[in-house]
Design a protein around this motif. Structure first.
Motif, PDB file in Angstrom:
ATOM      1  N   GLN A  92       0.841  -1.186   0.000  1.00  0.00           N
ATOM      2  CA  GLN A  92       0.000   0.000   0.000  1.00  0.00           C
ATOM      3  C   GLN A  92       0.883   1.246   0.000  1.00  0.00           C
ATOM      4  OE1 GLN A  92      -2.640   0.312   3.368  1.00  0.00           O
ATOM      5  NE2 GLN A  92      -4.032   1.720   2.314  1.00  0.00           N
ATOM      6  N   TRP A  93       0.622   2.165  -0.954  1.00  0.00           N
ATOM      7  CA  TRP A  93       1.557   3.271  -1.132  1.00  0.00           C
ATOM      8  C   TRP A  93       0.880   4.357  -1.957  1.00  0.00           C
ATOM      9  CZ3 TRP A  93       7.333   1.937  -2.485  1.00  0.00           C
ATOM     10  CH2 TRP A  93       8.119   3.095  -2.442  1.00  0.00           C
ATOM     11  N   ASP A  94       0.766   5.555  -1.401  1.00  0.00           N
ATOM     12  CA  ASP A  94       0.236   6.709  -2.126  1.00  0.00           C
ATOM     13  C   ASP A  94       1.419   7.566  -2.552  1.00  0.00           C
ATOM     14  OD1 ASP A  94      -0.964   8.975  -3.093  1.00  0.00           O
ATOM     15  OD2 ASP A  94      -2.338   9.244  -1.406  1.00  0.00           O
ATOM     16  N   GLU A 105      10.715   7.384   2.643  1.00  0.00           N
ATOM     17  CA  GLU A 105      11.743   6.658   3.388  1.00  0.00           C
ATOM     18  C   GLU A 105      11.159   5.421   4.061  1.00  0.00           C
ATOM     19  OE1 GLU A 105      15.042   7.376   6.958  1.00  0.00           O
ATOM     20  OE2 GLU A 105      13.827   9.053   6.209  1.00  0.00           O
ATOM     21  N   TYR A 106      10.002   5.569   4.662  1.00  0.00           N
ATOM     22  CA  TYR A 106       9.349   4.447   5.335  1.00  0.00           C
ATOM     23  C   TYR A 106       8.938   3.368   4.334  1.00  0.00           C
ATOM     24  CZ  TYR A 106       5.595   1.856   7.660  1.00  0.00           C
ATOM     25  OH  TYR A 106       4.782   0.866   8.146  1.00  0.00           O
ATOM     26  N   LYS A 107       8.421   3.777   3.197  1.00  0.00           N
ATOM     27  CA  LYS A 107       7.962   2.797   2.212  1.00  0.00           C
ATOM     28  C   LYS A 107       9.131   2.022   1.611  1.00  0.00           C
ATOM     29  CE  LYS A 107       3.614   3.187   2.622  1.00  0.00           C
ATOM     30  NZ  LYS A 107       2.827   2.034   3.128  1.00  0.00           N
ATOM     31  N   LEU A 161       9.670  -1.901   1.494  1.00  0.00           N
ATOM     32  CA  LEU A 161      10.027  -2.590   0.253  1.00  0.00           C
ATOM     33  C   LEU A 161      11.201  -3.531   0.465  1.00  0.00           C
ATOM     34  CD1 LEU A 161       9.508  -2.843  -2.811  1.00  0.00           C
ATOM     35  CD2 LEU A 161      11.067  -0.917  -3.143  1.00  0.00           C
ATOM     36  N   ASP A 162      12.180  -3.098   1.255  1.00  0.00           N
ATOM     37  CA  ASP A 162      13.347  -3.937   1.546  1.00  0.00           C
ATOM     38  C   ASP A 162      12.956  -5.229   2.249  1.00  0.00           C
ATOM     39  OD1 ASP A 162      15.381  -2.495   0.369  1.00  0.00           O
ATOM     40  OD2 ASP A 162      15.747  -1.253   2.133  1.00  0.00           O
ATOM     41  N   LYS A 163      11.843  -5.206   2.963  1.00  0.00           N
ATOM     42  CA  LYS A 163      11.390  -6.413   3.665  1.00  0.00           C
ATOM     43  C   LYS A 163      10.754  -7.420   2.711  1.00  0.00           C
ATOM     44  CE  LYS A 163      10.526  -3.869   7.973  1.00  0.00           C
ATOM     45  NZ  LYS A 163       9.488  -3.387   8.929  1.00  0.00           N
ATOM     46  N   LEU A 164      10.328  -6.932   1.545  1.00  0.00           N
ATOM     47  CA  LEU A 164       9.678  -7.802   0.563  1.00  0.00           C
ATOM     48  C   LEU A 164      10.666  -8.411  -0.416  1.00  0.00           C
ATOM     49  CD1 LEU A 164       6.480  -5.710  -0.333  1.00  0.00           C
ATOM     50  CD2 LEU A 164       6.628  -7.710   1.160  1.00  0.00           C
ATOM     51  N   TYR A 206       8.306  13.187  -9.416  1.00  0.00           N
ATOM     52  CA  TYR A 206       9.635  13.766  -9.212  1.00  0.00           C
ATOM     53  C   TYR A 206      10.311  13.168  -7.980  1.00  0.00           C
ATOM     54  CZ  TYR A 206      13.372  17.141  -8.492  1.00  0.00           C
ATOM     55  OH  TYR A 206      14.605  17.719  -8.312  1.00  0.00           O
ATOM     56  N   PHE A 207       9.612  13.178  -6.866  1.00  0.00           N
ATOM     57  CA  PHE A 207      10.236  12.699  -5.634  1.00  0.00           C
ATOM     58  C   PHE A 207      10.383  11.176  -5.618  1.00  0.00           C
ATOM     59  CE2 PHE A 207       8.933  16.960  -4.299  1.00  0.00           C
ATOM     60  CZ  PHE A 207      10.135  17.390  -3.746  1.00  0.00           C
ATOM     61  N   MET A 208       9.496  10.486  -6.329  1.00  0.00           N
ATOM     62  CA  MET A 208       9.652   9.040  -6.467  1.00  0.00           C
ATOM     63  C   MET A 208      10.905   8.733  -7.271  1.00  0.00           C
ATOM     64  SD  MET A 208       8.043   6.293  -5.489  1.00  0.00           S
ATOM     65  CE  MET A 208       8.135   4.524  -5.797  1.00  0.00           C
ATOM     66  N   CYS A 209      11.091   9.423  -8.382  1.00  0.00           N
ATOM     67  CA  CYS A 209      12.284   9.213  -9.210  1.00  0.00           C
ATOM     68  C   CYS A 209      13.556   9.570  -8.440  1.00  0.00           C
ATOM     69  CB  CYS A 209      12.193  10.047 -10.489  1.00  0.00           C
ATOM     70  SG  CYS A 209      11.099   9.386 -11.746  1.00  0.00           S
ATOM     71  N   GLN A 210      13.495  10.639  -7.675  1.00  0.00           N
ATOM     72  CA  GLN A 210      14.658  11.028  -6.875  1.00  0.00           C
ATOM     73  C   GLN A 210      15.016   9.931  -5.880  1.00  0.00           C
ATOM     74  OE1 GLN A 210      15.664  15.185  -5.148  1.00  0.00           O
ATOM     75  NE2 GLN A 210      14.445  14.199  -3.558  1.00  0.00           N
ATOM     76  N   ALA A 211      13.989   9.353  -5.245  1.00  0.00           N
ATOM     77  CA  ALA A 211      14.230   8.278  -4.281  1.00  0.00           C
ATOM     78  C   ALA A 211      14.756   7.022  -4.973  1.00  0.00           C
ATOM     79  CB  ALA A 211      12.941   7.966  -3.521  1.00  0.00           C
ATOM     80  N   GLU A 212      14.236   6.732  -6.158  1.00  0.00           N
ATOM     81  CA  GLU A 212      14.688   5.552  -6.904  1.00  0.00           C
ATOM     82  C   GLU A 212      16.140   5.705  -7.349  1.00  0.00           C
ATOM     83  OE1 GLU A 212      10.188   4.668  -8.587  1.00  0.00           O
ATOM     84  OE2 GLU A 212      11.678   5.608  -9.882  1.00  0.00           O
TER      85      GLU A 212
END
Length: 279
Positions: A91-93, A101-103, A107-110, A149-155
């Motif tokens: 679940q992720w908006d 950061e939390y998501k 994700l790392d747990k999956l 934008y922020f998703m791409c930055q995090a990726e």
């Protein structure tokens, strides 16, 4: 090894030193239905439409897939429908950069690591010029441009911090290739800019970024096809092909870009629009 061969190698070495380096490359080939074997892939907005079609196709090609969505009930429904041990849900908006950061910790747990990010989540709203409200504008821009934008930055940070090579594929739109004043067009022009700008920065690091720009696709985002069985009539006069694009066709293009055969395709936003942008 003869003298002539040594002289030739020396000349080649001088040429390589003059031009800056040596690169060896091969063209990868894979067996059908194994193009993504063992790859870990995150697809945002994966519970319907294009995102779901990509998830299904990538699973059929041997990938491990994580799909995201805003509603846990819908994610659970899709997971039960597909019923694959290679599918996970999260679940992720994406319109909320504050939870990134939390998501990513979740994700790392999956999965141990992600090889390919597919940024598909998006919203659509329309009103003619003069009737666009700030609330409508913020809603569309918040997901399609700011969220992207922020998703791409995090990726990008994810790949760079782990010293990984990977791919980012953004689902853009032909609305981002032609002028328009509605919020959706503005957001998708931003998506095109983000895709090309990110590709330019990340390609030297071995991270490949591309985009797909669908035209009119058979999804519930379009009022004209919502609730209809498109198999009965796929007529779309705006396309030169006179028909809608199918979600499976967009998924096929995403598969090509995700596969190793497309490793030298960089910074492209490829239209799949039945020729609409040629009109």
């Amino acid at each position: 090894m003869g003298l002539k061969h040594l002289i030739g190698e020396f000349r080649n070495l001088r040429k390589y030193m003059r031009t800056g380096g040596v690169v060896y490359t091969t063209v990868s080939t894979v067996n059908p239905h194994e193009q993504l074997l063992g790859k870990n892939i995150l697809i945002t907005g994966g519970t319907s439409g294009i995102g779901l079609a990509i998830a299904r196709m990538f699973l059929s090609e041997g990938a491990n897939v994580v799909i995201t969505g805003r509603h846990l009930s819908k994610l659970t429904e899709v997971s039960q429908s597909i019923n694959s041990q290679h599918l996970d849900i999260l679940q992720w908006d994406v319109s909320e950069p504050g939870i990134l950061e939390y998501k990513f910790i979740e994700l790392d747990k999956l999965v141990s690591s992600i090889d390919i990010f597919i940024n598909n989540a998006g919203v659509y709203d329309y009103a003619p010029l003069g009737q666009v409200t700030p609330e409508m504008f913020d809603k569309v821009i918040g997901t399609n441009e700011r969220g992207l934008y922020f998703m791409c930055q995090a990726e990008a940070t994810y790949f760079l911090n782990r010293k990984l090579k990977g791919k980012i594929i953004n689902i853009c739109s032909i609305a981002g290739l032609v002028p328009g004043m509605n919020p959706y067009s503005v957001s998708k022009w931003g998506a095109t800019c983000i895709t090309k700008g990110l590709a330019k920065q990340l390609a030297p690091k071995g991270i490949i970024v591309n985009g797909i720009a669908p035209g009119n696709v058979v999804t519930n985002i379009h009022d004209g096809v919502r609730g209809k069985d498109i198999k009965d009539n796929a007529y779309m006069p705006d396309h030169l092909t006179q028909r809608y694009t199918l979600v499976e066709e967009v998924a096929g293009l995403a598969l090509y870009l995700a596969s190793d055969i497309a490793n030298n395709v960089v910074g492209q936003v490829i239209a799949i629009d039945g020729g609409w942008t040629l009109k």
